[in-house]
Design a protein around this motif. Structure first.
Motif, PDB file in Angstrom:
ATOM      1  N   THR A 122       0.665  -1.171   0.141  1.00 24.82           N
ATOM      2  CA  THR A 122       0.006   0.136  -0.094  1.00 24.82           C
ATOM      3  C   THR A 122       0.633   1.277  -0.224  1.00 24.82           C
ATOM      4  O   THR A 122       1.864   1.142  -0.080  1.00 24.82           O
ATOM      5  N   VAL A 124       1.012   3.391   2.272  1.00 24.72           N
ATOM      6  CA  VAL A 124       0.713   3.968   3.782  1.00 24.72           C
ATOM      7  C   VAL A 124       2.199   4.720   4.049  1.00 24.72           C
ATOM      8  O   VAL A 124       2.047   5.669   5.003  1.00 24.72           O
ATOM      9  N   SER A 125       3.414   4.544   3.639  1.00 28.45           N
ATOM     10  CA  SER A 125       4.576   5.227   3.725  1.00 28.45           C
ATOM     11  C   SER A 125       4.489   6.793   3.306  1.00 28.45           C
ATOM     12  O   SER A 125       5.117   7.602   3.886  1.00 28.45           O
ATOM     13  N   HIS A 127       1.776   8.333   3.772  1.00 26.74           N
ATOM     14  CA  HIS A 127       0.700   9.225   4.771  1.00 26.74           C
ATOM     15  C   HIS A 127       1.442   9.415   5.885  1.00 26.74           C
ATOM     16  O   HIS A 127       1.834   8.772   6.834  1.00 26.74           O
ATOM     17  N   PHE A 130       0.322   8.627   9.447  1.00 25.34           N
ATOM     18  CA  PHE A 130       0.678   7.137   9.921  1.00 25.34           C
ATOM     19  C   PHE A 130       2.289   6.885  10.297  1.00 25.34           C
ATOM     20  O   PHE A 130       2.455   5.809  10.432  1.00 25.34           O
ATOM     21  N   LYS A 134       4.606   3.026  12.245  1.00 25.44           N
ATOM     22  CA  LYS A 134       5.687   2.185  11.765  1.00 25.44           C
ATOM     23  C   LYS A 134       6.408   1.657  13.031  1.00 25.44           C
ATOM     24  O   LYS A 134       6.911   2.253  13.860  1.00 25.44           O
ATOM     25  N   TRP A 147       4.398  -1.237   8.778  1.00 24.70           N
ATOM     26  CA  TRP A 147       2.892  -1.031   9.286  1.00 24.70           C
ATOM     27  C   TRP A 147       2.323  -2.173   8.966  1.00 24.70           C
ATOM     28  O   TRP A 147       2.235  -2.998   8.237  1.00 24.70           O
ATOM     29  N   THR A 149      -1.628  -4.337   9.779  1.00 17.72           N
ATOM     30  CA  THR A 149      -3.117  -4.128   9.576  1.00 17.72           C
ATOM     31  C   THR A 149      -3.767  -4.134  11.006  1.00 17.72           C
ATOM     32  O   THR A 149      -4.714  -3.405  11.242  1.00 17.72           O
ATOM     33  N   PHE A 152      -4.428  -0.818  12.617  1.00 19.39           N
ATOM     34  CA  PHE A 152      -5.238   0.395  12.023  1.00 19.39           C
ATOM     35  C   PHE A 152      -6.657  -0.257  12.341  1.00 19.39           C
ATOM     36  O   PHE A 152      -7.014  -1.291  12.082  1.00 19.39           O
ATOM     37  N   GLU A 156      -9.323   3.576   8.729  1.00 19.44           N
ATOM     38  CA  GLU A 156      -7.997   4.347   8.493  1.00 19.44           C
ATOM     39  C   GLU A 156      -7.442   3.315   7.348  1.00 19.44           C
ATOM     40  O   GLU A 156      -6.760   4.122   6.510  1.00 19.44           O
ATOM     41  N   LEU A 157      -7.671   2.119   7.157  1.00 19.00           N
ATOM     42  CA  LEU A 157      -6.959   1.346   6.100  1.00 19.00           C
ATOM     43  C   LEU A 157      -7.723   1.745   4.800  1.00 19.00           C
ATOM     44  O   LEU A 157      -7.120   1.594   3.800  1.00 19.00           O
ATOM     45  N   LEU A 160      -6.002   4.365   2.518  1.00 23.87           N
ATOM     46  CA  LEU A 160      -4.884   3.975   1.668  1.00 23.87           C
ATOM     47  C   LEU A 160      -5.113   3.257   0.374  1.00 23.87           C
ATOM     48  O   LEU A 160      -6.525   2.717   0.248  1.00 23.87           O
TER      49      LEU A 160
END
Length: 399
Positions: A122, A124-125, A127, A130, A134, A147, A149, A152, A156-157, A160
């Motif tokens: 994803t 996520v890095s 964002h 978030f 990490k 990160w 699951t 979150f 929140e997920l 992404l």
């Protein structure tokens, strides 16, 4: 079991009639259009499959042999475990879609990711909100930083977007980065139901419980959540078009007490130990599980196994295929089907005898490799490239 394999192939030719190859070719060539929802494109695949997908009311035993399973969808062409990947695999004609490596969220929902660590699948890095999530965790004895699951909420997920997991190998898949969300298992079942209605047949899926011992210790047991969802959708029965799988035999045993779905035990390398065995102090390895005694035990709670391809045909020191083991024969003798994993088209994943050229990311002789594996009598195969798997299947079935 060789005779049974030949009979299955002959029966498949009889029920589908003349023109299978041309129909399938049309389906595969038109799959790109089908992924864009051009009406009619998938009908060629449907015509090829006939009543296969409905399995003639016989459940898993009614699936075609060999069965082509779209590994995480059509992950050779789209970021894995996205509705776009699942849809393309279905449009290409895959008999079963591996829709769901199931991981839990912090608030208990089941989402579809290859691993609970989502840094590689994803955005996520990217964002900053978030960045503080990490962390480093040890999952089944392996230290992993990223990160996860379980840290979150579902909401929140859902902010992404999915990205290609191996961009160095599949640069073309990065074109689709950011297009799809992380799907929940509930969304997968809604998609499955919609596609079943549209196609007039049941669409089969093959979800997996990921690291169930690890998650149970976090208070996020997977099996009960999965069973509850399946029951809510009426998909918890013996002939339901949902095959359940796990690398942990005790997870399958737990599921066997909760739902009647067909089930398969996944098997890694011969010298490895399932994570649940390590946890409970069971000294057995996969090598013990694939003996006639081990297979007979598996058959008391599962209907199939999902071994690595190397357990079907080992490789020598140079990476070339050697002689097949007796696993296919032994598993069939125990009443188990075999759906080994994973066939991919790129040189980097193929046995050395089927590589072409020096570019590891280029396609090798995938058709030759498929032929070698199909010839062992396996009941199916997981593939990132289900269009190639289907065409190779036609070559094999039609002799």
């Amino acid at each position: 079991m060789g005779n049974e394999k030949s009979q299955a192939a002959r029966g498949d030719r009889t029920t589908t009639g003349v023109g299978r190859r041309s129909l399938l070719g049309a389906a595969v060539l038109g799959a790109g259009a089908a992924a864009l929802a051009v009406p009619g494109t998938a009908r060629a695949a449907d015509a090829d499959s006939g009543t296969h997908h409905a399995a003639n009311g016989r459940g898993i035993k009614g699936l075609p042999v060999p069965t082509v399973v779209g590994h995480r969808g059509a992950s050779g062409y789209r970021p894995e475990h996205t509705l776009g990947s699942y849809q393309l695999a279905l449009d290409m004609g895959a008999h079963v879609i591996e829709a769901g490596d199931l991981c839990p969220t912090k608030d208990g929902h089941l989402v579809c990711r290859h691993e609970p660590e989502i840094g590689g699948t994803t955005d996520v890095s990217a964002h900053p909100e978030f960045a503080g999530r990490k962390t480093t965790k040890v999952i089944d004895g392996v230290s992993t930083t990223g990160w996860f699951t379980e840290d979150f909420t579902l909401a929140e997920l859902k902010t992404l977007r999915a990205v290609e997991r191996i961009p160095g190998t599949r640069q073309h898949n990065t074109l689709y980065n950011g297009r799809w969300e992380i799907p929940t298992f509930e969304e997968v079942l809604a998609w499955r139901a919609e596609q079943s209605r549209k196609r007039g047949r049941e669409v089969w899926i093959y979800p997996e419980t990921k690291h169930p011992t690890y998650f149970r210790k976090l208070g996020l047991g997977l099996e009960e959540r999965l069973a509850k969802i399946l029951r809510a959708h009426g998909l918890h029965k013996k002939n339901s078009p949902v095959i359940l799988q796990s690398f942990e035999p005790t997870s399958i045993q737990r599921l066997a007490k909760l739902v009647a779905n067909p089930k398969a035990v996944l098997l890694s390398t011969a010298n490895s130990r399932p994570a649940d065995f390590v946890d409970i102090g069971d000294p057995r390895t996969v090598a013990d599980l694939i003996t006639p005694k081990g297979l007979a035990e598996i058959a008391t709670y599962a209907q199939g196994i999902g071994p690595t391809l190397d357990l079907i045909i080992p490789k020598d020191a140079s990476g070339k295929l050697t002689q097949p083991t007796t696993l296919v024969e032994d598993a069939h003798a125990a009443g188990l089907i075999l759906h080994p994993y994973t066939m991919r088209n790129e040189n980097t994943f193929l046995p050395a005898d089927f590589k072409k050229g020096t570019d590891p990311n280029a396609y090798g002789d995938a058709f030759g490799a498929f032929k070698a594996y199909y010839a062992t009598g396996i009941d199916g195969v997981f593939s990132d490239n289900c269009d190639t798997a289907l065409l190779a299947r036609e070559d094999f079935v039609n002799g």
